[in-house]
Design a protein around this motif. Structure first.
Motif, PDB file in Angstrom:
ATOM      1  N   CYS A   1       5.996   1.569 -11.156  1.00 45.55           N
ATOM      2  CA  CYS A   1       7.556   2.983 -11.269  1.00 45.55           C
ATOM      3  C   CYS A   1       7.329   4.165  -9.781  1.00 45.55           C
ATOM      4  CB  CYS A   1       7.679   3.365 -12.269  1.00 45.55           C
ATOM      5  SG  CYS A   1       9.533   2.771 -13.457  1.00 45.55           S
ATOM      6  N   TYR A   2       6.181   4.642  -9.635  1.00 45.85           N
ATOM      7  CA  TYR A   2       5.878   4.967  -8.515  1.00 45.85           C
ATOM      8  C   TYR A   2       4.552   5.008  -7.650  1.00 45.85           C
ATOM      9  CZ  TYR A   2       9.039   7.119 -12.505  1.00 45.85           C
ATOM     10  OH  TYR A   2       9.121   7.365 -13.397  1.00 45.85           O
ATOM     11  N   PHE A   3       5.406   5.176  -6.420  1.00 43.50           N
ATOM     12  CA  PHE A   3       4.100   5.077  -5.571  1.00 43.50           C
ATOM     13  C   PHE A   3       4.264   6.103  -4.467  1.00 43.50           C
ATOM     14  CE2 PHE A   3       7.899   2.252  -3.438  1.00 43.50           C
ATOM     15  CZ  PHE A   3       7.321   2.750  -2.342  1.00 43.50           C
ATOM     16  N   ARG A   4       3.504   5.835  -3.795  1.00 43.99           N
ATOM     17  CA  ARG A   4       3.198   6.683  -3.025  1.00 43.99           C
ATOM     18  C   ARG A   4       2.895   6.261  -1.170  1.00 43.99           C
ATOM     19  NH1 ARG A   4       1.450   9.639  -6.506  1.00 43.99           N
ATOM     20  NH2 ARG A   4      -0.447   9.926  -6.160  1.00 43.99           N
ATOM     21  N   ILE A   5       3.734   6.161  -0.115  1.00 47.48           N
ATOM     22  CA  ILE A   5       3.050   5.380   1.475  1.00 47.48           C
ATOM     23  C   ILE A   5       3.631   6.648   2.246  1.00 47.48           C
ATOM     24  CG2 ILE A   5       3.510   4.461   3.335  1.00 47.48           C
ATOM     25  CD1 ILE A   5       4.742   1.521   0.634  1.00 47.48           C
ATOM     26  N   LEU A   6       2.170   6.463   3.897  1.00 47.87           N
ATOM     27  CA  LEU A   6       2.579   7.547   4.447  1.00 47.87           C
ATOM     28  C   LEU A   6       1.893   6.862   5.390  1.00 47.87           C
ATOM     29  CD1 LEU A   6       2.038  10.643   5.651  1.00 47.87           C
ATOM     30  CD2 LEU A   6      -0.633   9.667   6.275  1.00 47.87           C
ATOM     31  N   ILE A   7       2.889   6.369   6.656  1.00 48.02           N
ATOM     32  CA  ILE A   7       3.117   5.219   7.667  1.00 48.02           C
ATOM     33  C   ILE A   7       3.328   6.050   8.757  1.00 48.02           C
ATOM     34  CG2 ILE A   7       5.378   4.726   7.761  1.00 48.02           C
ATOM     35  CD1 ILE A   7       4.732   1.797   7.575  1.00 48.02           C
ATOM     36  N   GLU A   8       2.032   5.787  10.305  1.00 48.65           N
ATOM     37  CA  GLU A   8       2.521   6.045  11.628  1.00 48.65           C
ATOM     38  C   GLU A   8       3.393   5.670  11.245  1.00 48.65           C
ATOM     39  OE1 GLU A   8       0.120   5.697  15.148  1.00 48.65           O
ATOM     40  OE2 GLU A   8      -1.010   6.174  13.547  1.00 48.65           O
ATOM     41  N   ILE A   9       4.425   6.233  12.262  1.00 50.29           N
ATOM     42  CA  ILE A   9       6.023   5.446  12.731  1.00 50.29           C
ATOM     43  C   ILE A   9       5.933   4.368  14.165  1.00 50.29           C
ATOM     44  CG2 ILE A   9       8.100   6.200  13.932  1.00 50.29           C
ATOM     45  CD1 ILE A   9       7.874   8.675  12.142  1.00 50.29           C
ATOM     46  N   ASP A  10       5.083   4.868  15.000  1.00 47.96           N
ATOM     47  CA  ASP A  10       5.101   4.229  16.449  1.00 47.96           C
ATOM     48  C   ASP A  10       3.804   3.062  16.152  1.00 47.96           C
ATOM     49  OD1 ASP A  10       6.771   5.624  17.432  1.00 47.96           O
ATOM     50  OD2 ASP A  10       5.124   7.567  17.907  1.00 47.96           O
ATOM     51  N   THR A  11       3.459   3.313  15.775  1.00 50.32           N
ATOM     52  CA  THR A  11       2.294   1.857  15.133  1.00 50.32           C
ATOM     53  C   THR A  11       2.518   0.935  14.154  1.00 50.32           C
ATOM     54  OG1 THR A  11       0.614   3.143  13.812  1.00 50.32           O
ATOM     55  CG2 THR A  11      -0.038   3.258  17.242  1.00 50.32           C
ATOM     56  N   LYS A  12       3.262   1.788  12.740  1.00 49.71           N
ATOM     57  CA  LYS A  12       3.451   1.272  12.123  1.00 49.71           C
ATOM     58  C   LYS A  12       2.045   0.895  11.284  1.00 49.71           C
ATOM     59  CE  LYS A  12       7.839   0.884  12.110  1.00 49.71           C
ATOM     60  NZ  LYS A  12       7.932   1.914  12.970  1.00 49.71           N
ATOM     61  N   LYS A  13       1.158   1.620  11.220  1.00 47.83           N
ATOM     62  CA  LYS A  13      -0.219   1.764  10.810  1.00 47.83           C
ATOM     63  C   LYS A  13      -0.335   2.186   9.370  1.00 47.83           C
ATOM     64  CE  LYS A  13      -5.104   3.270  11.097  1.00 47.83           C
ATOM     65  NZ  LYS A  13      -6.143   3.475  12.082  1.00 47.83           N
ATOM     66  N   ILE A  14      -0.584   1.782   8.331  1.00 50.63           N
ATOM     67  CA  ILE A  14       0.002   2.181   7.069  1.00 50.63           C
ATOM     68  C   ILE A  14      -1.757   3.226   6.615  1.00 50.63           C
ATOM     69  CG2 ILE A  14       0.177   1.986   4.041  1.00 50.63           C
ATOM     70  CD1 ILE A  14       1.703  -0.459   4.962  1.00 50.63           C
ATOM     71  N   LEU A  15      -1.275   4.316   6.266  1.00 48.32           N
ATOM     72  CA  LEU A  15      -2.431   5.352   6.386  1.00 48.32           C
ATOM     73  C   LEU A  15      -3.310   5.162   5.128  1.00 48.32           C
ATOM     74  CD1 LEU A  15      -1.701   8.186   9.056  1.00 48.32           C
ATOM     75  CD2 LEU A  15      -2.713   5.818   9.619  1.00 48.32           C
ATOM     76  N   LEU A  16      -2.088   5.138   3.810  1.00 50.96           N
ATOM     77  CA  LEU A  16      -2.133   5.664   2.730  1.00 50.96           C
ATOM     78  C   LEU A  16      -1.031   4.785   2.209  1.00 50.96           C
ATOM     79  CD1 LEU A  16      -3.138   7.318  -0.011  1.00 50.96           C
ATOM     80  CD2 LEU A  16      -0.960   8.782   0.260  1.00 50.96           C
ATOM     81  N   SER A  17      -2.036   3.622   1.124  1.00 49.15           N
ATOM     82  CA  SER A  17       0.101   3.045   0.538  1.00 49.15           C
ATOM     83  C   SER A  17      -1.463   3.468  -1.276  1.00 49.15           C
ATOM     84  CB  SER A  17      -0.672   1.796   0.955  1.00 49.15           C
ATOM     85  OG  SER A  17       0.077   0.857  -0.519  1.00 49.15           O
ATOM     86  N   TYR A  18      -0.542   4.374  -2.067  1.00 47.91           N
ATOM     87  CA  TYR A  18      -1.411   4.125  -3.188  1.00 47.91           C
ATOM     88  C   TYR A  18       0.587   4.101  -4.843  1.00 47.91           C
ATOM     89  CZ  TYR A  18      -3.357   6.338  -7.141  1.00 47.91           C
ATOM     90  OH  TYR A  18      -3.407   6.757  -8.166  1.00 47.91           O
ATOM     91  N   PHE A  19       0.241   2.977  -5.570  1.00 50.85           N
ATOM     92  CA  PHE A  19       0.162   3.022  -6.549  1.00 50.85           C
ATOM     93  C   PHE A  19       0.035   4.456  -7.670  1.00 50.85           C
ATOM     94  CE2 PHE A  19       3.014  -0.363  -4.567  1.00 50.85           C
ATOM     95  CZ  PHE A  19       4.194  -0.109  -6.124  1.00 50.85           C
ATOM     96  N   ASN A  20       0.721   4.856  -8.821  1.00 48.05           N
ATOM     97  CA  ASN A  20       0.361   5.692  -9.359  1.00 48.05           C
ATOM     98  C   ASN A  20      -0.223   4.457 -11.070  1.00 48.05           C
ATOM     99  OD1 ASN A  20       1.205   7.612  -8.456  1.00 48.05           O
ATOM    100  ND2 ASN A  20       2.349   8.067 -10.073  1.00 48.05           N
ATOM    101  N   ALA A  21      -1.102   5.480 -11.451  1.00 43.81           N
ATOM    102  CA  ALA A  21      -2.405   4.772 -12.290  1.00 43.81           C
ATOM    103  C   ALA A  21      -0.971   4.087 -13.232  1.00 43.81           C
ATOM    104  CB  ALA A  21      -2.883   5.560 -13.020  1.00 43.81           C
ATOM    105  N   PRO A  22      -1.920   2.637 -13.332  1.00 47.43           N
ATOM    106  CA  PRO A  22      -1.267   1.718 -15.020  1.00 47.43           C
ATOM    107  C   PRO A  22      -1.054   2.510 -16.088  1.00 47.43           C
ATOM    108  CG  PRO A  22      -2.996   0.353 -14.394  1.00 47.43           C
ATOM    109  CD  PRO A  22      -3.047   1.727 -13.855  1.00 47.43           C
ATOM    110  N   LYS A  23       0.177   2.362 -16.867  1.00 45.24           N
ATOM    111  CA  LYS A  23       0.675   2.855 -17.809  1.00 45.24           C
ATOM    112  C   LYS A  23      -0.218   3.467 -19.068  1.00 45.24           C
ATOM    113  CE  LYS A  23       5.638   3.396 -16.932  1.00 45.24           C
ATOM    114  NZ  LYS A  23       6.724   2.236 -17.483  1.00 45.24           N
TER     115      LYS A  23
END
Length: 161
Positions: free
Chosen positions: A139-161
């Motif tokens: 239900c919850y995630f976080r992503i950090l992405i560099e705009i120009d290169t579209k490089k994903i710097l962080l991709s994280y889903f919260n821990a399972p329930k």
């Protein structure tokens, strides 16, 4: 007589163009520092002055900026095609476009990045910038992405329930 009418029409057209240009400039500068803007049904953009919890990033004192609509749209287009959760959720199909999403502009090492927080439903938390969850599974995630290169710097889903 015709020349006078033509001159008046040209003068009125010139004044109208000046008025439209002035209104455009006012709109451009007044929207640059907005605190939040709901962009469509499932997206909200937070302005550069809004406080955010950048959990998952070591230093939360990064300079901020307000992302442009084009930045959000191009990032969403990329993620709609390349959204791969970082660990297995028992074969669940997770579609980026199904999530309610918050967008924050962050400058990291001089590069413009977008920090995205996703929610599976439009909870009261969706409109708040400093809201976060522990657990919650898909239900919850976080992503950090560099705009120009579209490089994903962080991709994280919260821990399972």
């Amino acid at each position: 007589m015709l020349t006078a009418i033509k001159r008046t029409l040209l003068e009125n057209e010139r004044k109208m163009k000046q008025l439209l240009l002035t209104l455009f400039i006012i709109c451009l500068f007044s929207s640059a520092g907005f605190s939040q803007l709901k962009y469509g049904q499932k997206r909200i953009i937070f302005g550069k002055d809004v406080r955010v919890n950048l959990r998952g990033i070591k230093d939360t004192t990064y300079p901020r900026f307000t992302p442009y609509f084009d930045d959000i749209d191009s990032t969403d287009t990329f993620l709609n095609k390349n959204f791969n959760p970082d660990f297995n959720f028992s074969g669940k199909i997770l579609l980026f476009e199904n999530y309610y999403r918050q967008y924050f502009g962050v400058l990291i090492n001089g590069k413009r990045c977008i920090y995205i927080k996703g929610f599976c439903n439009e909870s009261e938390c969706f409109m708040q910038s400093y809201c976060d969850y522990m657990g919650g599974g898909t239900c919850y995630f976080r992503i950090l992405i560099e705009i120009d290169t579209k490089k994903i710097l962080l991709s994280y889903f919260n821990a399972p329930k």
